[in-house]
Design an enzyme around this catalytic site. Structure first.
Site, PDB file in Angstrom:
ATOM      1  N   VAL A  16       3.427   1.155   2.783  1.00  0.00           N
ATOM      2  CA  VAL A  16       3.112   0.032   3.664  1.00  0.00           C
ATOM      3  C   VAL A  16       3.625  -1.253   3.020  1.00  0.00           C
ATOM      4  O   VAL A  16       3.384  -1.510   1.834  1.00  0.00           O
ATOM      5  CB  VAL A  16       1.598  -0.070   3.924  1.00  0.00           C
ATOM      6  CG1 VAL A  16       1.304  -1.213   4.897  1.00  0.00           C
ATOM      7  CG2 VAL A  16       1.061   1.246   4.471  1.00  0.00           C
ATOM      8  N   GLY A  70       0.808  -1.213   0.000  1.00  0.00           N
ATOM      9  CA  GLY A  70       0.000   0.000   0.000  1.00  0.00           C
ATOM     10  C   GLY A  70       0.840   1.262   0.000  1.00  0.00           C
ATOM     11  O   GLY A  70       2.030   1.237   0.319  1.00  0.00           O
ATOM     12  N   THR A  71       0.190   2.358  -0.378  1.00  0.00           N
ATOM     13  CA  THR A  71       0.857   3.662  -0.405  1.00  0.00           C
ATOM     14  C   THR A  71      -0.079   4.719   0.173  1.00  0.00           C
ATOM     15  O   THR A  71      -1.266   4.749  -0.164  1.00  0.00           O
ATOM     16  CB  THR A  71       1.233   4.063  -1.842  1.00  0.00           C
ATOM     17  OG1 THR A  71       2.079   3.062  -2.403  1.00  0.00           O
ATOM     18  CG2 THR A  71       1.959   5.390  -1.850  1.00  0.00           C
ATOM     19  N   GLY A  72       0.465   5.544   1.065  1.00  0.00           N
ATOM     20  CA  GLY A  72      -0.314   6.625   1.648  1.00  0.00           C
ATOM     21  C   GLY A  72       0.221   7.973   1.218  1.00  0.00           C
ATOM     22  O   GLY A  72       1.099   8.071   0.361  1.00  0.00           O
ATOM     23  N   ASN A  91     -12.214   4.411   7.736  1.00  0.00           N
ATOM     24  CA  ASN A  91     -11.382   4.156   8.910  1.00  0.00           C
ATOM     25  C   ASN A  91     -11.779   2.874   9.636  1.00  0.00           C
ATOM     26  O   ASN A  91     -11.390   2.659  10.787  1.00  0.00           O
ATOM     27  CB  ASN A  91     -11.441   5.344   9.874  1.00  0.00           C
ATOM     28  CG  ASN A  91     -10.728   6.560   9.310  1.00  0.00           C
ATOM     29  OD1 ASN A  91      -9.904   6.446   8.406  1.00  0.00           O
ATOM     30  ND2 ASN A  91     -11.052   7.731   9.824  1.00  0.00           N
ATOM     31  N   THR A  93     -14.982  14.232   9.537  1.00  0.00           N
ATOM     32  CA  THR A  93     -15.441  14.302   8.154  1.00  0.00           C
ATOM     33  C   THR A  93     -16.895  14.752   8.158  1.00  0.00           C
ATOM     34  O   THR A  93     -17.743  14.134   8.808  1.00  0.00           O
ATOM     35  CB  THR A  93     -15.298  12.923   7.473  1.00  0.00           C
ATOM     36  OG1 THR A  93     -13.933  12.499   7.587  1.00  0.00           O
ATOM     37  CG2 THR A  93     -15.684  12.986   6.006  1.00  0.00           C
ATOM     38  N   LYS A 150     -15.679   6.622  10.292  1.00  0.00           N
ATOM     39  CA  LYS A 150     -16.303   6.581   8.966  1.00  0.00           C
ATOM     40  C   LYS A 150     -15.871   5.277   8.292  1.00  0.00           C
ATOM     41  O   LYS A 150     -14.939   4.606   8.763  1.00  0.00           O
ATOM     42  CB  LYS A 150     -15.874   7.792   8.130  1.00  0.00           C
ATOM     43  CG  LYS A 150     -14.360   7.936   7.960  1.00  0.00           C
ATOM     44  CD  LYS A 150     -14.006   9.211   7.191  1.00  0.00           C
ATOM     45  CE  LYS A 150     -12.494   9.395   7.084  1.00  0.00           C
ATOM     46  NZ  LYS A 150     -12.144  10.643   6.355  1.00  0.00           N
ATOM     47  N   ASP A 162      -7.026   4.380  12.332  1.00  0.00           N
ATOM     48  CA  ASP A 162      -6.782   5.811  12.144  1.00  0.00           C
ATOM     49  C   ASP A 162      -7.194   6.627  13.362  1.00  0.00           C
ATOM     50  O   ASP A 162      -8.244   7.275  13.402  1.00  0.00           O
ATOM     51  CB  ASP A 162      -7.505   6.324  10.893  1.00  0.00           C
ATOM     52  CG  ASP A 162      -6.909   7.642  10.406  1.00  0.00           C
ATOM     53  OD1 ASP A 162      -6.212   8.300  11.197  1.00  0.00           O
ATOM     54  OD2 ASP A 162      -7.144   8.005   9.244  1.00  0.00           O
ATOM     55  N   PHE A 171       2.056  10.155   2.880  1.00  0.00           N
ATOM     56  CA  PHE A 171       3.465  10.349   3.201  1.00  0.00           C
ATOM     57  C   PHE A 171       4.107   9.062   3.713  1.00  0.00           C
ATOM     58  O   PHE A 171       5.067   9.102   4.477  1.00  0.00           O
ATOM     59  CB  PHE A 171       3.639  11.471   4.234  1.00  0.00           C
ATOM     60  CG  PHE A 171       2.715  11.372   5.422  1.00  0.00           C
ATOM     61  CD1 PHE A 171       2.988  10.499   6.460  1.00  0.00           C
ATOM     62  CD2 PHE A 171       1.584  12.159   5.496  1.00  0.00           C
ATOM     63  CE1 PHE A 171       2.153  10.407   7.554  1.00  0.00           C
ATOM     64  CE2 PHE A 171       0.735  12.071   6.592  1.00  0.00           C
ATOM     65  CZ  PHE A 171       1.018  11.194   7.618  1.00  0.00           C
ATOM     66  N   SER A 172       3.568   7.913   3.303  1.00  0.00           N
ATOM     67  CA  SER A 172       4.117   6.652   3.788  1.00  0.00           C
ATOM     68  C   SER A 172       3.908   5.539   2.771  1.00  0.00           C
ATOM     69  O   SER A 172       3.082   5.651   1.858  1.00  0.00           O
ATOM     70  CB  SER A 172       3.453   6.250   5.109  1.00  0.00           C
ATOM     71  OG  SER A 172       2.077   5.989   4.896  1.00  0.00           O
ATOM     72  N   ASP A 204     -13.234  10.521  14.344  1.00  0.00           N
ATOM     73  CA  ASP A 204     -13.242  10.483  12.866  1.00  0.00           C
ATOM     74  C   ASP A 204     -13.712   9.112  12.382  1.00  0.00           C
ATOM     75  O   ASP A 204     -13.101   8.493  11.515  1.00  0.00           O
ATOM     76  CB  ASP A 204     -11.853  10.794  12.316  1.00  0.00           C
ATOM     77  CG  ASP A 204     -11.895  11.129  10.820  1.00  0.00           C
ATOM     78  OD1 ASP A 204     -12.981  11.491  10.315  1.00  0.00           O
ATOM     79  OD2 ASP A 204     -10.852  11.016  10.151  1.00  0.00           O
ATOM     80  N   LYS A 228       4.236   0.245   8.362  1.00  0.00           N
ATOM     81  CA  LYS A 228       4.083   1.537   7.701  1.00  0.00           C
ATOM     82  C   LYS A 228       5.398   2.296   7.863  1.00  0.00           C
ATOM     83  O   LYS A 228       5.875   2.497   8.980  1.00  0.00           O
ATOM     84  CB  LYS A 228       2.930   2.328   8.322  1.00  0.00           C
ATOM     85  CG  LYS A 228       2.680   3.672   7.662  1.00  0.00           C
ATOM     86  CD  LYS A 228       1.674   4.500   8.444  1.00  0.00           C
ATOM     87  CE  LYS A 228       0.288   3.911   8.376  1.00  0.00           C
ATOM     88  NZ  LYS A 228      -0.719   4.821   9.018  1.00  0.00           N
TER      89      LYS A 228
END
Length: 430
Positions: A79, A72-74, A192, A234, A189, A215, A76-77, A187, A94
């Site tokens: 995984v 995975g890609t976030g 998350n 959100t 949702k 999260d 600024f990170s 947060d 991560k």
């Protein structure tokens, strides 16, 4: 200390030639500094380095784990999948580059790590380990391969009541635990909420379905009855008291849970307009019309009572997570499906089958003896077979499916996803 590394250095020359040194390098506040310390023996030096690394959480990631593929890609990170060297157990790590995150993002990250170190619950993502160097932070967590709940619900039909029970029971358990520990998520949702195992997109939920709350960057530790004032989250999932700027408590999480359940049962968000300002106005002032809604009229009245209790605009009258778990609809669903499971495991299913006109097979002594039944009996007398079949689960009733699972248009990205609160509002309360 956080932001420092410890390295053994080679044997000294000159006056310190009989000593063994190690260097501590710090990078606090963006200022890089270093200092060398000495020990009389190599063994003593190595012991000091290990102790300092352990105390400062500066152990090397690669000393305990093996890198595997990127998963995975976030923002600024990245995984990656990794395996523990000692037993081969799989985890996710991560990897965050410090130079790519702002002070605000760094603070959110520290908050998430701090809270995850405090909690332990089957419906909350588990933190395994944290490593830090001058350039990177490595966060090792349990491996969850099912992705976000958001991706599971988009493109499929509305949940039936049994699926709603599977989801809500786990959400309520997780929130009840967090709130008892003094943690507010802030947060909640579908993005998350992570699924433990892979499931076919659009498939029906069953008893193997397991979720994990994740999260915790906006989460906060609060005292009993503490009032928070900083709006965050959100928008479409944010409680009215958060938007009114009059202060809010743990009840805001229950509103968000109610919005999620409304979404999966109704197929759209309860308050959803084109403009952000319109959504805020609807959340603050508009009432939901349950009785006039064709879809909600097909859902059991007790379930409607539960969801409306979560979406009460007055937080003092809103259901708590503990009350959700004890709601009559939840108890009925639990008892019904516990009974089904017990019946499926312990009660044999008896099938009596009548088979007509099957002739008796010829006997080895048929030439010398006639059949005791005779030809007529063999042709006309039904043969009754009693068969016991164990461990067959009861299939869902078509009638109950029609009553509890109104069919309808699939959920779409437009009616499940919502804008985040403006960036300046997403700051951890000091």
């Amino acid at each position: 200390a956080i932001g420092s590394t410890k390295h053994p250095v080679s044997r000294m020359t000159g006056p310190e030639s009989n000593l063994f040194g190690f260097k501590i390098v710090t990078g606090v506040g963006g200022v890089r500094d270093s200092r060398i310390f000495y020990a009389k023996t190599e063994e003593e030096r190595d012991s000091w380095v290990e102790i300092l690394r352990s105390a400062g959480r500066d152990r090397k990631f690669i000393s305990g784990y093996i890198w595997k593929e990127k998963i995975g890609t976030g923002k600024f990170s990245n995984v990656y999948k990794c395996e523990r060297r000692s037993n081969g157990e799989a985890f996710a790590v991560k990897v965050i580059k410090k130079k790519h995150i702002s002070e605000e993002e760094n603070e959110l990250l520290r908050t998430e790590i701090a809270i995850l170190r405090l909690v332990a619950h089957r419906n909350i993502v588990k933190l395994i380990d944290v490593f830090e160097t001058l350039e990177h932070i490595y966060i090792v967590m349990e491996l969850l391969e099912g992705g976000e709940l958001y991706h599971h619900i988009v493109g499929r039909s509305r949940f039936c009541e049994y699926e709603a029970y599977i989801l809500l029971s786990q959400l309520a358990d997780g929130l009840d635990y967090l709130h008892s520990a003094g943690v507010v998520h802030r947060d909640l949702k579908p993005e998350n909420i992570l699924l433990k195992n892979k499931t076919k997109q659009g498939s029906r939920l069953d008893s193997s379905f397991e979720i994990k709350l994740s999260d915790f960057g906006l989460s906060k530790l609060v005292a009993p009855n503490e009032i928070m004032k900083l709006p965050c989250g959100t928008i479409s999932y944010v409680a009215p008291e958060v938007l009114s700027l009059k202060g809010y408590g743990i009840e805001a999480d229950l509103w968000s849970m109610g919005v999620i359940m409304y979404l999966v049962l109704r197929g759209k968000l309860p308050f959803n307009s084109e403009e952000k300002e319109d959504i805020i106005e609807e959340i603050l002032h508009d009432d939901l019309e349950w009785e006039k809604d064709r879809i909600w009229s097909q859902v059991s009245s007790k379930l409607v009572d539960l969801i409306s209790g979560l979406l009460h605009k007055d937080p003092s009258k809103r259901l708590t997570a503990a009350q959700v778990k004890q709601h009559p609809w939840m108890i009925e669903m639990k008892e019904a499906h516990s009974l089904d499971a017990t019946d499926a495991e312990n009660t044999p299913i008896k099938l009596q089958v009548k088979v007509n006109n099957i002739p008796n097979p010829p006997s080895h002594n048929s030439e010398n003896k006639s059949s005791p039944l005779g030809t007529t009996d063999g042709e006309n007398t039904p043969i009754k077979l009693l068969v016991e079949v164990s461990n067959i689960p009861n299939p869902p009733s078509r009638d109950s499916e029609k009553q509890s699972s109104p069919s309808g248009a699939p959920l779409t990205k437009d009616n499940a996803q919502a804008d985040a609160v403006d960036k300046p509002e997403v700051n951890e309360e000091k």
